[in-house]
Design an enzyme around this catalytic site. Structure first.
Site, PDB file in Angstrom:
ATOM      1  N   GLU A 133      -9.608  52.232 -64.912  1.00  0.00           N
ATOM      2  CA  GLU A 133     -10.098  53.657 -65.252  1.00  0.00           C
ATOM      3  C   GLU A 133      -8.276  53.744 -64.582  1.00  0.00           C
ATOM      4  O   GLU A 133      -7.941  54.833 -66.049  1.00  0.00           O
ATOM      5  CB  GLU A 133     -10.327  54.628 -64.220  1.00  0.00           C
ATOM      6  CG  GLU A 133     -11.968  54.503 -64.381  1.00  0.00           C
ATOM      7  CD  GLU A 133     -12.861  55.313 -63.603  1.00  0.00           C
ATOM      8  OE1 GLU A 133     -12.080  56.519 -62.447  1.00  0.00           O
ATOM      9  OE2 GLU A 133     -13.752  55.002 -62.734  1.00  0.00           O
ATOM     10  N   ASP A 145      -7.887  44.511 -46.607  1.00  0.00           N
ATOM     11  CA  ASP A 145      -7.210  43.853 -45.250  1.00  0.00           C
ATOM     12  C   ASP A 145      -8.528  43.924 -44.803  1.00  0.00           C
ATOM     13  O   ASP A 145      -9.589  44.529 -44.430  1.00  0.00           O
ATOM     14  CB  ASP A 145      -7.167  45.431 -44.198  1.00  0.00           C
ATOM     15  CG  ASP A 145      -6.487  44.211 -42.733  1.00  0.00           C
ATOM     16  OD1 ASP A 145      -5.984  43.685 -42.487  1.00  0.00           O
ATOM     17  OD2 ASP A 145      -7.676  44.777 -41.639  1.00  0.00           O
TER      18      ASP A 145
HETATM   19  C1  GLC Z   1      -5.912  41.884 -40.448  1.00  0.00           C
HETATM   20  C2  GLC Z   1      -4.088  42.292 -40.815  1.00  0.00           C
HETATM   21  C3  GLC Z   1      -4.235  42.619 -38.647  1.00  0.00           C
HETATM   22  C4  GLC Z   1      -4.687  43.669 -38.022  1.00  0.00           C
HETATM   23  C5  GLC Z   1      -6.320  43.148 -38.871  1.00  0.00           C
HETATM   24  C6  GLC Z   1      -7.303  43.662 -37.780  1.00  0.00           C
HETATM   25  O1  GLC Z   1      -6.276  40.708 -40.243  1.00  0.00           O
HETATM   26  O2  GLC Z   1      -3.407  40.999 -41.360  1.00  0.00           O
HETATM   27  O3  GLC Z   1      -2.949  42.339 -39.106  1.00  0.00           O
HETATM   28  O4  GLC Z   1      -4.703  43.316 -36.813  1.00  0.00           O
HETATM   29  O5  GLC Z   1      -6.570  42.668 -39.624  1.00  0.00           O
HETATM   30  O6  GLC Z   1      -7.435  45.385 -38.699  1.00  0.00           O
END
Ligand code: GLC
Length: 550
Positions: free
Chosen positions: A266, A217
């Site tokens: 790993e 993310d």
């Molecule tokens: C990313 C996720 C989104 C979230 C953001 C903050 O863009 O896909 O849904 O709100 O990160 O974590």
């Protein structure tokens, strides 16, 4: 003619297909909205497990699940309070274990979401950083700063939250902390070695649980420019934009991914990582997938491309060219949980990834089906967001009182319409929440979704679900359709028509709103709208993609 093949049987067992991820079709499950086993109106892991056979029959290779970790849900689980625990609303670690095992037994791989840019404000470190006061050493794991102004009453810099409002919140003791997203999502300081140690340990925890990979993310956000400089006159970033900013796409992030790649390597069985990196160009995206970094990165330039032959051709060429020098597969994605579904984007005039009007639904679905066949004919890995295989549109008329997207509350009028693509999946034509669960659904489904349910579409050769099933099955059968790193564009096509060859295969795409006659390039094996070639010619209906065996 539209040919539908039986769903594939006999998947390879995870771990036996070298480079499995290079041409994989990866299905995104949004756990809140996929299937609800315990009838509380919210999807859960047991629900996902019960529907894995559906995903096996759809023919996908892997399932990526958005976060299901312990979380106060300030941003639908992207605010993690414990990276090694399951939120009770989704189940338990035993449920996660059972889901991973069942998936593997069915030949499906599991990719989990890792959220390293920020924690929840309920994460142990942050709670202690606040409670222990300004001298707490834990404050260095986040970005705490003194404010500007005579009494420190102004934020330390001019950055704004991507969800709207300032990117800084002041604590009771007067200092400020940085949050690029909601105030409940404080950004971690990746210069602090304890942060890197913790995430290496979290990676190992889930690898030991048996997962096959991670979706990272905000992979472009972990490192901030030295000194956290003002952005000055630059226009503040809108949700998920591709602009250059001192908090995004800094070169320092790559060292982190190099260390993660060593850990992934790993483990046996080709564990992978895919970056959610919104960068200014595909060339910058390619930096995340150099041979010693991550395996894939989402192609958001492709996702943002309107339904236009010239623009599509350009983005396909540029994407393939950018990946070639680093040896990574291109990826293709049309929808996810953050953007308006492509059936609704294409129902409206081009206008970015956050569309608020339903538009012309019939047109949107027709183009969406054509766009999907184009995507699945390209070399590389394709991502499918739950419900797009049913042709679901965004729900554009959700009442304000049911909305949960944090940006809706922080920036009315800007973004905050992500709930529209998160409405729970209809499985059956009748029943509480159309088979999503026995206790309603956390976001209301439109009545018209009965006819879009899995039950309504299964076995109907004209349905979008059967189109996806056939396309994914054919992708496996036509040798090398997802492999390779280039396409051969066929010359002499009318304006607005794309045609490209792959070994033993041609794909034609009519992006125009009118029928176009061309020479039939081969034997039609699949089409997004029915076609009937005759005498070596074919009339491609408007907004239609056809797959040809040659
Ligand atoms: C990313 C996720 C989104 C979230 C953001 C903050 O863009 O896909 O849904 O709100 O990160 O974590």
């Amino acid at each position: 003619m539209t040919q539908h093949l039986a769903a594939p049987t006999g998947h390879s067992t995870p771990g036996t297909h070298t480079g499995w991820w290079r041409d994989a079709v990866i299905y995104q499950v949004y756990p809140r909205s996929f299937a609800d086993a315990n009838g509380d109106g919210m999807g859960d892991l047991e629900g996902v497990r019960s529907r894995l056979p559906y995903l096996r029959d759809l023919g996908v290779d892997a399932v990526w699940l958005s976060p299901f970790y312990a979380s106060p849900q300030a941003d639908a689980g992207y605010d993690v309070a414990d990276y090694r625990a399951i939120d009770p609303m989704f189940g338990t670690l035993l449920d996660a274990d059972a889901m991973i095992r069942d998936a593997h037994d069915l030949g499906l791989r599991i990719i989990v979401d890792l959220v390293p840019n920020h924690t929840s404000d309920q994460y142990e470190w942050f709670k202690r950083a606040i409670n222990d006061g300004p001298s707490s050493p834990l404050r260095d794991r986040y970005h705490f700063r003194a404010g500007k102004g005579e009494n420190g009453e102004l934020p330390p810099n001019d950055w704004e939250s991507i969800f709207g409002g300032p990117a800084w919140t002041r604590t009771a003791d007067g200092s400020w902390y940085l949050h690029l997203f909601a105030p409940e999502q404080p950004d971690l300081n990746w210069e602090n070695p304890a942060v890197a140690d913790e995430f290496r340990s979290i990676l190992r925890f889930w690898l030991d649980m048996g997962v096959d990979g991670f979706r990272i993310d905000v992979a472009h956000g972990l490192v901030k420019a030295e000194g956290l400089p003002d952005i000055g006159g630059a226009e503040q970033l809108k949700l998920l934009g591709n602009d250059v900013m001192p908090f995004f796409d800094q070169d320092g992030v790559h060292e982190i991914y190099r260390s993660w790649r060593k850990i992934l390597d790993e483990y046996p069985g080709e564990r992978i990582a895919v970056a959610e990196a919104w960068t200014p160009t595909v060339e910058r995206t390619a930096n995340y997938v150099r041979p010693d970094e991550l395996h894939q990165a989402f192609n958001f330039q492709y996702l943002g491309t309107p339904w236009d032959a010239d623009r599509l051709r350009e983005v396909i060429d540029v994407s393939l060219a950018a990946m070639r020098p680093v040896g990574a597969p291109a990826t293709w994605v049309l929808s996810n949980h953050d953007v308006t579904r492509h059936a609704t984007r294409f129902a409206n005039p081009p206008g970015g990834t956050q569309i608020r009007t339903a538009g012309d639904r019939e047109l949107g679905l027709r183009r969406a089906r054509a766009a999907t066949l184009l995507m699945l004919a390209l070399p590389g890995s394709a991502y499918v967001y739950q419900g797009e295989e049913l042709g679901l549109p965004d729900v554009t008329d959700l009442p304000d009182e049911v909305r949960q997207d944090p940006s809706f509350f922080r920036a009315a009028g800007q973004d905050g319409f992500r709930d529209g693509c998160r409405v729970p999946i209809p499985w059956t034509t009748t029943g509480s929440s159309y088979g999503f669960g026995s206790g309603g659904s956390w976001l209301p489904q439109p009545d018209s979704w009965s006819g879009l349910s899995v039950q309504a579409q299964s076995g109907d050769p004209a349905s979008t679900l059967e189109l996806y099933r056939s396309a994914i099955a054919l992708r496996r059968e036509l040798p090398g359709l997802g492999a390779g790193e280039s396409v051969d564009w066929l010359p002499g096509m009318p304006a607005g028509v794309l045609a490209f060859a792959r070994p033993g295969f041609v794909c034609t795409v009519n992006t125009t709103g009118r029928a176009v006659r061309i020479a039939a390039p081969g034997r039609a094996v699949l089409a997004s709208t029915e076609v009937t070639p005759a005498d070596g010619e074919v009339v491609l209906p408007e907004d239609t993609t056809v797959w040809w065996a040659v």
